[in-house]
Write a protein that holds these residues in place. Structure first.
Motif, PDB file in Angstrom:
ATOM      1  N   PHE A 174      65.977   2.610  38.234  1.00 12.79           N
ATOM      2  CA  PHE A 174      65.764   3.729  39.161  1.00 12.79           C
ATOM      3  C   PHE A 174      67.060   4.179  39.820  1.00 12.79           C
ATOM      4  N   VAL A 175      67.860   3.247  40.287  1.00  9.78           N
ATOM      5  CA  VAL A 175      69.139   3.608  40.919  1.00  9.78           C
ATOM      6  C   VAL A 175      70.076   4.228  39.887  1.00  9.78           C
ATOM      7  N   PHE A 204      68.858   7.858  39.206  1.00 10.84           N
ATOM      8  CA  PHE A 204      69.166   8.671  40.382  1.00 10.84           C
ATOM      9  C   PHE A 204      70.664   8.974  40.447  1.00 10.84           C
ATOM     10  N   SER A 205      71.497   7.973  40.243  1.00  6.67           N
ATOM     11  CA  SER A 205      72.951   8.177  40.278  1.00  6.67           C
ATOM     12  C   SER A 205      73.411   9.058  39.126  1.00  6.67           C
ATOM     13  N   MET A 230      72.548  12.649  40.179  1.00  8.15           N
ATOM     14  CA  MET A 230      73.222  13.159  41.369  1.00  8.15           C
ATOM     15  C   MET A 230      74.734  13.247  41.229  1.00  8.15           C
TER      16      MET A 230
END
Length: 171
Positions: free
Chosen positions: A19-20, A23-24, A27
């Motif tokens: 998930f991280v 997301f990274s 973004m």
């Protein structure tokens, strides 16, 4: 350390790292696209999932020894001393299977970003442009920030496109 807690910690690390990472990827990297994010999640899940399962299997087989705890029986009143031995494998497990469960999320994060960028670079199209509003503010250049501020000045139209929502007449 074997048991249910390390197993669930490694699964939690697997999922949170993915998930991280996604997301990274979205973004921070304007190059990233949906195909890159999908394949990065799939490959990272399979790779780190197999590392987790291999780690747990070798731990249950006695191939991965945990840190020895200091134990003393100097003042013990019971005269019986029994030492339990664990079975050892002929060869030590592969280095990835000997990693601690706390590295699982870092490995999945790095895999998601690396594979996501690679697949996104291979599947990119020439006309794809990312709106700078969707990126992290730390990555936006100063000139695009000024252009964005001028875009939303009072008295200026909000966007360049005008839509006509008239209802069509039926015959």
């Amino acid at each position: 350390m074997s048991g249910i807690l390390p197993f669930f910690m490694s699964l939690l690390g697997l999922v949170s790292g993915i998930f991280v990472g996604v997301f990274s990827l979205g973004m921070v990297f304007p190059l990233a696209n949906a195909k890159g994010a999908f394949w990065a999640m799939a490959v990272s899940f399979l790779t780190v999932g197999s590392i987790t399962i291999g780690n747990q299997w070798y731990t249950l087989q006695g191939g991965i020894e945990s840190f020895a705890k200091p134990v003393s029986i100097d003042n013990c009143s019971i005269p019986i001393n029994v030492t339990a031995t664990s079975g050892h494998l002929l060869q030590p497990p592969f280095i990835l299977f000997r990693l601690s469960v706390w590295y699982i999320s870092v490995i999945s994060l790095v895999l998601v970003i690396a594979i996501g960028l690679l697949v996104s670079w291979v599947t990119k199209r020439d006309g794809d442009v990312v709106d700078p509003e969707l990126l992290s503010p730390l990555l936006i250049k100063k000139d695009t920030k000024i252009e964005r501020m001028q875009k939303y000045l009072p008295g200026q139209p909000y966007c360049d496109t005008t839509y006509n929502f008239d209802t069509p007449t039926l015959i």
